[in-house]
Write a protein that holds these residues in place. Structure first.
Motif, PDB file in Angstrom:
ATOM      1  N   PHE A 162       0.828  -1.203   0.000  1.00  0.00           N
ATOM      2  CA  PHE A 162       0.000   0.000   0.000  1.00  0.00           C
ATOM      3  C   PHE A 162       0.864   1.254   0.000  1.00  0.00           C
ATOM      4  CE2 PHE A 162      -2.222   3.313   2.474  1.00  0.00           C
ATOM      5  CZ  PHE A 162      -3.270   3.545   1.602  1.00  0.00           C
ATOM      6  N   MET A 163       1.871   1.300   0.846  1.00  0.00           N
ATOM      7  CA  MET A 163       2.721   2.483   0.917  1.00  0.00           C
ATOM      8  C   MET A 163       3.523   2.667  -0.372  1.00  0.00           C
ATOM      9  SD  MET A 163       1.763   3.844   3.602  1.00  0.00           S
ATOM     10  CE  MET A 163       2.843   5.245   3.581  1.00  0.00           C
ATOM     11  N   GLN A 164       4.030   1.586  -0.942  1.00  0.00           N
ATOM     12  CA  GLN A 164       4.778   1.700  -2.194  1.00  0.00           C
ATOM     13  C   GLN A 164       3.861   2.132  -3.336  1.00  0.00           C
ATOM     14  OE1 GLN A 164       7.691   1.878  -3.123  1.00  0.00           O
ATOM     15  NE2 GLN A 164       8.983   0.822  -1.679  1.00  0.00           N
ATOM     16  N   SER A 165       2.634   1.636  -3.323  1.00  0.00           N
ATOM     17  CA  SER A 165       1.685   1.995  -4.367  1.00  0.00           C
ATOM     18  C   SER A 165       1.340   3.478  -4.310  1.00  0.00           C
ATOM     19  CB  SER A 165       0.426   1.154  -4.225  1.00  0.00           C
ATOM     20  OG  SER A 165      -0.498   1.469  -5.221  1.00  0.00           O
ATOM     21  N   LEU A 166       1.201   4.012  -3.108  1.00  0.00           N
ATOM     22  CA  LEU A 166       0.933   5.441  -2.972  1.00  0.00           C
ATOM     23  C   LEU A 166       2.122   6.290  -3.399  1.00  0.00           C
ATOM     24  CD1 LEU A 166      -0.999   5.991   0.358  1.00  0.00           C
ATOM     25  CD2 LEU A 166      -1.776   6.467  -1.939  1.00  0.00           C
ATOM     26  N   ASP A 167       3.313   5.766  -3.182  1.00  0.00           N
ATOM     27  CA  ASP A 167       4.524   6.545  -3.403  1.00  0.00           C
ATOM     28  C   ASP A 167       5.067   6.429  -4.825  1.00  0.00           C
ATOM     29  OD1 ASP A 167       6.614   8.224  -2.467  1.00  0.00           O
ATOM     30  OD2 ASP A 167       7.927   6.476  -2.391  1.00  0.00           O
ATOM     31  N   ASN A 168       4.705   5.394  -5.540  1.00  0.00           N
ATOM     32  CA  ASN A 168       5.322   5.133  -6.833  1.00  0.00           C
ATOM     33  C   ASN A 168       4.593   5.869  -7.952  1.00  0.00           C
ATOM     34  OD1 ASN A 168       6.603   3.979  -9.049  1.00  0.00           O
ATOM     35  ND2 ASN A 168       7.032   2.148  -7.856  1.00  0.00           N
ATOM     36  N   VAL A 169       5.169   6.974  -8.370  1.00  0.00           N
ATOM     37  CA  VAL A 169       4.567   7.803  -9.415  1.00  0.00           C
ATOM     38  C   VAL A 169       4.726   7.146 -10.776  1.00  0.00           C
ATOM     39  CG1 VAL A 169       4.693  10.042 -10.578  1.00  0.00           C
ATOM     40  CG2 VAL A 169       4.914   9.907  -8.105  1.00  0.00           C
ATOM     41  N   SER A 170       5.847   6.511 -11.029  1.00  0.00           N
ATOM     42  CA  SER A 170       6.118   5.988 -12.368  1.00  0.00           C
ATOM     43  C   SER A 170       5.132   4.891 -12.775  1.00  0.00           C
ATOM     44  CB  SER A 170       7.552   5.470 -12.461  1.00  0.00           C
ATOM     45  OG  SER A 170       7.760   4.444 -11.513  1.00  0.00           O
ATOM     46  N   VAL A 171       4.822   3.977 -11.877  1.00  0.00           N
ATOM     47  CA  VAL A 171       3.864   2.917 -12.215  1.00  0.00           C
ATOM     48  C   VAL A 171       2.496   3.524 -12.483  1.00  0.00           C
ATOM     49  CG1 VAL A 171       2.679   0.865 -11.343  1.00  0.00           C
ATOM     50  CG2 VAL A 171       5.114   1.148 -10.947  1.00  0.00           C
ATOM     51  N   THR A 172       2.077   4.448 -11.639  1.00  0.00           N
ATOM     52  CA  THR A 172       0.783   5.102 -11.824  1.00  0.00           C
ATOM     53  C   THR A 172       0.766   5.927 -13.103  1.00  0.00           C
ATOM     54  OG1 THR A 172       0.615   5.231  -9.430  1.00  0.00           O
ATOM     55  CG2 THR A 172      -0.916   6.550 -10.681  1.00  0.00           C
ATOM     56  N   LEU A 173       1.878   6.556 -13.439  1.00  0.00           N
ATOM     57  CA  LEU A 173       1.956   7.375 -14.646  1.00  0.00           C
ATOM     58  C   LEU A 173       1.785   6.530 -15.903  1.00  0.00           C
ATOM     59  CD1 LEU A 173       2.569  10.198 -15.800  1.00  0.00           C
ATOM     60  CD2 LEU A 173       4.972   9.543 -15.820  1.00  0.00           C
ATOM     61  N   PHE A 174       2.443   5.384 -15.949  1.00  0.00           N
ATOM     62  CA  PHE A 174       2.392   4.568 -17.154  1.00  0.00           C
ATOM     63  C   PHE A 174       1.132   3.710 -17.244  1.00  0.00           C
ATOM     64  CE2 PHE A 174       7.032   5.289 -16.957  1.00  0.00           C
ATOM     65  CZ  PHE A 174       7.139   5.948 -18.173  1.00  0.00           C
ATOM     66  N   LEU A 175       0.527   3.388 -16.113  1.00  0.00           N
ATOM     67  CA  LEU A 175      -0.647   2.517 -16.143  1.00  0.00           C
ATOM     68  C   LEU A 175      -1.958   3.247 -15.901  1.00  0.00           C
ATOM     69  CD1 LEU A 175       0.780  -0.497 -14.126  1.00  0.00           C
ATOM     70  CD2 LEU A 175       0.582  -0.270 -16.596  1.00  0.00           C
ATOM     71  N   GLY A 176      -1.876   4.518 -15.579  1.00  0.00           N
ATOM     72  CA  GLY A 176      -3.077   5.270 -15.227  1.00  0.00           C
ATOM     73  C   GLY A 176      -3.987   5.561 -16.401  1.00  0.00           C
ATOM     74  N   ASP A 177      -5.248   5.695 -16.097  1.00  0.00           N
ATOM     75  CA  ASP A 177      -6.261   6.050 -17.079  1.00  0.00           C
ATOM     76  C   ASP A 177      -6.175   7.556 -17.332  1.00  0.00           C
ATOM     77  OD1 ASP A 177      -8.475   6.041 -18.686  1.00  0.00           O
ATOM     78  OD2 ASP A 177      -9.927   5.953 -17.046  1.00  0.00           O
ATOM     79  N   PRO A 178      -6.163   7.996 -18.596  1.00  0.00           N
ATOM     80  CA  PRO A 178      -6.045   9.437 -18.872  1.00  0.00           C
ATOM     81  C   PRO A 178      -7.193  10.265 -18.305  1.00  0.00           C
ATOM     82  CG  PRO A 178      -5.866   8.161 -20.910  1.00  0.00           C
ATOM     83  CD  PRO A 178      -6.190   7.207 -19.816  1.00  0.00           C
TER      84      PRO A 178
END
Length: 127
Positions: free
Chosen positions: A63-79
């Motif tokens: 949970f903490m890594q998921s909140l902190d990791n911008v790169s994974v969210t950036l590449f997998l996030g919905d526009p």
């Protein structure tokens, strides 16, 4: 997004559970089976309580890594959606905003409270 985060952070969960699973005494499961318990009952009553602290610790780390990791969210996030890490990152790029510090402080406080709670109620006994 959920599958991507699970794939990236699954090793954290795996390691924390594996450490506790390796420390478990296999004789406990053998005794449960010898006394007539099914595999499911043995898992629920013997194995799961033994690895539960590892599951909780792994979930906290993920949970903490998921909140902190911008790169994974950036590449997998919905526009069409803005996730918290991306919003905080954008706010930092735009200007120094007090809201970023406030949200960061709340995240740190929540993490500290969760750690204290897990330690107090889920900690291992000294015996």
């Amino acid at each position: 997004m959920l599958i991507g985060h699970a794939a990236v952070f699954a090793p954290l969960m795996f390691r924390t559970v594996l450490v506790l699973a390796q420390r478990m005494n296999p004789a406990l499961e053998e005794a449960s089976a010898a006394l007539g318990a099914s595999r499911a009952r043995t898992f629920l009553k013997v194995s799961l309580p033994g690895i539960l602290p590892g599951i909780l610790a792994g979930a906290f780390l993920v949970f903490m890594q998921s909140l902190d990791n911008v790169s994974v969210t950036l590449f997998l996030g919905d526009p069409g959606r803005t996730m918290l890490p991306l919003r905080l990152f954008a706010m930092l790029e735009e200007s120094l905003d007090g809201r970023v510090a406030a949200v960061s402080g709340l995240l740190i406080l929540a993490a500290a409270l969760l750690l204290v709670t897990l330690q107090r109620f889920g900690g291992r006994s000294s015996s």
